[in-house]
Enzyme design. Structure first.
Site, mmCIF file in Angstrom:
data_model
loop_
_atom_site.group_PDB
_atom_site.id
_atom_site.type_symbol
_atom_site.label_atom_id
_atom_site.label_comp_id
_atom_site.label_asym_id
_atom_site.label_seq_id
_atom_site.Cartn_x
_atom_site.Cartn_y
_atom_site.Cartn_z
ATOM 1 N N GLY A 149 0.830 -1.353 0.276
ATOM 2 C CA GLY A 149 -0.151 0.221 -0.042
ATOM 3 C C GLY A 149 0.694 0.749 -0.586
ATOM 4 C CB ALA A 150 1.467 4.016 1.472
ATOM 5 C CD GLU A 178 2.263 3.496 5.400
ATOM 6 O OE1 GLU A 178 3.007 4.060 5.922
ATOM 7 O OE2 GLU A 178 1.366 2.992 4.784
HETATM 8 N N1 B3K Z 1 5.746 -0.601 6.651
HETATM 9 C C1 B3K Z 1 5.188 -0.283 5.388
HETATM 10 C C2 B3K Z 1 4.817 -2.048 4.982
HETATM 11 C C3 B3K Z 1 6.469 -2.576 4.482
HETATM 12 C C4 B3K Z 1 6.335 -4.081 3.445
HETATM 13 C C5 B3K Z 1 7.080 -4.817 3.463
HETATM 14 N N2 B3K Z 1 7.275 -5.740 3.356
HETATM 15 C C6 B3K Z 1 3.882 -0.391 5.095
HETATM 16 C C7 B3K Z 1 2.788 0.144 6.592
HETATM 17 O O1 B3K Z 1 2.863 -0.639 6.927
HETATM 18 O O2 B3K Z 1 2.698 1.458 6.804
HETATM 19 ZN ZN ZN Z 2 2.630 0.213 8.447
#
Ligand code: B3K
Ligand code: ZN
Length: 869
Positions: free
Chosen positions: A262-263, A299
């Site tokens: 997603g982001a 985010e």
């Molecule tokens: N932290 C990222 C996800 C990363 C995934 C890596 N395979 C997005 C989120 O959870 O906000």
């Molecule tokens: Zn996250």
């Protein structure tokens, strides 16, 4: 094939850390030169060997303190330096590597999206850029200099503040960025390209001005406003509810078309899948808008829960993800409808997460063993993780929960923390004993609460007996008791809520379930009550209480808790489904309880009392939602019986459905809570009416008159699922209008993949050659192949095995190009234990074929190995 597992218990502090990193990127699609100059500090004086992670690049050179250095060894995953002769606590390492971003289809590390460059480093992508201590407990200050062609890449972005820029020869330019906050490598980001830019600003509550910049594809500015509004709303909410303020002077978001998830919350420079940024009424549905708002918020919230306080190791992922999902859920609930949000989250949990618990990938929210970390960005870590935080919130209450948050942040700011650090802060700040509660972090599986009751007519006492147990899971056979908050209410026969009291007076409506077996007594209950159990879904468990249909109808009509009303409807519909599956197997005529139909009619008639809830109650559970009720799933039976239920409800209610459909009139499209609710109710009416004699004309007109994507898509979905005569014409019209726009075409691909027709698979195969379909774009793959495998169970599980064979063919290709996406797409194939012997054999055959692949990725290997175990 190297597929070594890592275990949580093996965590060791690093012997060295990096304190400052200077990265120099000379960008070129085919040949990017990266020079990384890192200051390392020895933490363990006894250490003499430094192992750096790195792969998938060309290693050019290495210098130590400016001098050539050759005492190192290399393997396919790392570089090991022999530092036994290097004195001093600090030293500087300069590593040069060459990359080919244009050929990087894994979309991890540095890659090309469209004409631009971007990075994705979480979880372990930084090591595809240069050699590094690529682990989240190594926090360093980053300075990044980017040089590239000025015409093709006018914007050169990285984390933090822009500190310098200049021109170069040959039409190139450079920009230098500095991030003042130490961070782990997974939060590093770089973006280069030509974009349209939307600018705004936010004044924080302490009066600081933050520049907000949203970068989108050229020509997409008319779809950027909503995301910017969502960002400001999120910043404001986090100040108001969590007292958390943004820390840098600039916050940038870039929307890209090629993105695995997603982001990504990179410090000061979020990179987003364009699906979660771009929205206008013509291209986005109401749900899309809500998703944009939710993901932007998620985010942003990571800036504190994830970035300022990060994870010590990847086993702790839920520390940031569970907590941040909880925070985004609260944001959506505070700023929109709490009930709608709760119900939608529960749907996701009960279908996807419960299925994960029941399958080969079962793991606790804090996993114990990992082969490929990317496989653990799961609904368990995220959504069940958020449920665990929510239970803490329920047990502590908002005030003590926020005190816990304050302590957690104060103690861990600028550090890499563990789940235990979080629970411990909550415990110390609130004074609530969380000893038993902690087990939620280490135990996998879905607990079951078995509830029975008795009523003592003479003493006016009502007793609830609650037993808990968790069935064994693939990863863990032995289970122990947990601390489960069970929120409940009691209703009398007239539907009045009773005050809860024991022999000493009023008691809380949250029962602490701690033991295997507990009995709760309620006094002064003057007739046998109906219990409303698990209000608001107070714990991620399965409930087993033998409700009669009459009790469920009472709750559906009278319960004050919205979740309970909706859940009563779900249980009633599930009963209908189950009974009719039996009738179908016995060759008996199918039928529905007339009382349920009458109650649904009454609720629909009263929709103005609560439009949102009416729409949710009236929406028939999807085949996949129904499927979760069964240990062994009968996809074609569920498909047929669900159709019968839909038809039956439609026939019985059609006069009223039609009246309400025509009464709701929303001439101007607005993204407002009331309008979203009315549209969803009206479109719910349409989906039933589609299977009546009015269907074709009504759906056709609905499509023609639609002035927004929500209505357009509702018409298309109704036409597709009911296979109406107007369907093909409408789908062609849509295709012609939107062929140029991949994001919008994803809706069309998804519909094509869920056609109920016999030849749907043939159709899906042909669409893989459609000009709008790009095999290397994860959004397209998810829309077409993912929708077929996940949302068309009847066709995917066709008894001739054709659905499985198709998915395996696709996976063989995606395993090469993008292992992470392959690993997402394989999910419906690894749940073989839930199907009959014939299907199991066919699914197994597919998995065995994949297992033999020469270059099988770690990602697929981990899942296939478990599934075949
Ligand atoms: N932290 C990222 C996800 C990363 C995934 C890596 N395979 C997005 C989120 O959870 O906000
Ligand atoms: Zn996250």
């Amino acid at each position: 094939m190297p597929a070594k597992a890592k275990y949580r218990k093996d965590y060791k502090k690093p012997d060295y850390t990096a304190t400052d990193i200077f990265l120099d990127f000379q960008l070129d699609p085919q040949d990017t030169l990266v020079t990384a100059t890192t200051t390392f500090q020895r933490l363990n004086q006894a250490a003499s060997e430094l192992r750096l992670d790195g792969h998938s690049f060309q290693f050019v050179s290495l210098k130590l303190n400016g001098e050539d250095f050759s005492r190192y060894q290399q393997d396919s995953e790392s570089l090991v330096l022999d530092l036994s002769n290097v004195a001093g606590e600090r030293f500087e390492l300069t590593v040069q590597t060459r990359l080919k971003p244009a050929e990087n289809t894994s979309l991890q590390g540095l890659y090309q999206s469209g004409d631009g460059f971007c990075t994705q480093c979480e979880a372990e992508g930084f090591r595809q850029i240069t050699y590094m201590l690529d682990r989240p407990d190594v926090l360093a200050r980053y300075t990044t200099k980017i040089s590239a062609d000025k015409t093709r890449y006018p914007y050169l972005l990285s984390n933090g503040n822009r500190i310098a820029a200049g021109e170069l020869e040959n039409g190139k330019h450079w920009v230098e960025w500095q991030d003042p906050f130490p961070k782990p490598s997974y939060l590093f980001a770089l973006v280069a390209g030509d974009f349209d830019l939307l600018q705004d600003r936010f004044i924080t509550k302490s009066g600081r001005e933050v520049a907000l910049e949203l970068y989108v594809d050229k020509g997409s500015l008319d779809r950027a406003d909503f995301a910017m509004q969502s960002l400001k709303k999120s910043m404001q909410w986090d100040e108001a509810r969590f007292d958390l303020e943004y820390d840098l002077d600039i916050y940038m978001i870039v929307a890209v078309d090629f993105f695995n998830m997603g982001a990504m919350e990179n410090k000061g420079l979020n990179v987003f899948n364009s699906k979660f940024v771009l929205a206008n009424p013509a291209t986005a549905t109401d749900d899309d808008y809500l998703d944009v708002e939710r993901v932007i918020a998620h985010e942003y919230f990571h800036n504190w829960t994830g970035n300022r306080v990060t994870c010590r190791d990847w086993f702790q992922l839920s520390l940031k993800e569970g907590l941040t999902v909880f925070r985004d859920q609260e944001f959506s609930s505070d700023t929109g409808s709490r009930s709608v949000n709760r119900i939608n989250n529960v749907k996701l949990l009960r279908t996807v997460q419960f299925a994960e618990d029941a399958g080969p990938m079962a793991h606790p929210i804090r996993p114990e063993k990992v082969i490929e970390m990317n496989n653990f960005y799961t609904v368990t870590v995220y959504e069940k993780g958020a449920e665990v935080i929510r239970m803490l919130h329920t047990l502590l209450g908002e005030v003590r929960f926020q005190q816990g948050m304050k302590l957690y942040i104060a103690e861990n700011d600028g550090k890499a923390a563990t789940c235990e650090d979080f629970v411990s802060a909550m415990e110390r700040a609130s004074g609530v004993d969380l000893t038993i509660f902690r087990r939620w972090y280490s135990q996998s599986g879905t607990p079951e609460l078995t509830v029975s009751d008795e009523y003592d007519e003479r003493m006016h006492i009502y007793r609830l007996s609650v037993a808990q147990s968790t069935p064994p899971t693939h990863d863990q056979l032995d289970k122990i008791n947990l601390h489960i908050p069970l929120k409940m209410e009691l209703y009398d026969a007239q539907g009045h809520k009773l005050a809860l009291q024991d022999e000493n007076g009023p008691v809380s409506n949250v029962l602490d379930i701690l033991h295997n077996q507990q009995v709760f007594e309620f006094h002064q209950v003057y007739s046998r009550p109906t219990p409303a159990l698990l209000c608001d879904f107070s714990a991620p468990v399965k409930l087993d209480y033998d409700y009669s249909d009459a009790q469920l109808l009472l709750l559906l009509k009278h319960a004050q808790n919205d979740f309970i009303r909706w859940d009563a409807a779900q249980m009633l519909l599930a009963n209908e489904l189950r009974q009719n599956l039996h009738r179908r197997q016995n060759g008996d005529a199918l039928q529905m309880n007339p009382m349920l139909l009458d109650t649904l009619r009454a609720i629909l008639d009263n929709y103005q009392q609560d439009v949102e809830l009416t729409a949710l109650i009236l929406t028939l559970p999807k085949e996949t939602e129904f499927a979760e009720q069964f240990k062994v799933i009968d996809p074609s039976g569920i498909h047929a019986v669900r159709r019968f239920l839909q038809q039956n409800i439609a026939e019985h209610l059609k006069d009223l459905l039609l009246k309400i459909y025509h009464r709701i009139d929303l001439p101007n499209y607005r993204i407002a809570r009331e309008d979203i609710a009315l549209r969803s109710l009206r479109n719910c009416c349409l989906s039933y009416l589609a299977v009546t004699e009015f269907g074709n004309a009504l759906v056709n007109t609905h499509y023609l008159h639609a002035n927004n994507m929500t209505d357009t898509l509702a018409a298309l979905a109704a036409a597709t699922s009911a296979a109406l005569p107007c369907r093909d014409g409408l789908l062609t019209d849509f295709e012609q209008k939107w062929a140029h726009d991949g994001l919008v075409m994803d809706k069309w691909f998804a519909l094509q993949a869920t056609r109920p027709d016999e030849d749907v698979l043939q159709n899906v195969k042909q669409l893989m050659d459609h000009p709008s379909f790009k095999f290397n774009n994860p959004n397209r793959l998810r829309a077409l192949v993912g929708s077929f495998a996940n949302h068309n169970p009847n066709a995917f599980h066709a008894i001739d095995g054709s659905g499985y064979r198709f998915l395996v063919e696709v996976l063989i290709k995606v395993n090469n190009s993008n292992p992470q996406i392959a690993s997402r797409l394989i999910e419906p194939l690894i749940r073989l234990a839930r199907y009959d012997a014939q299907r199991q054999t066919l699914m197994k055959r597919g998995l065995e074929r994949l297992a033999k692949l020469e270059n099988l990725s770690k990602d697929l290997f981990e899942k296939i190995e478990k599934a075949l175990d």
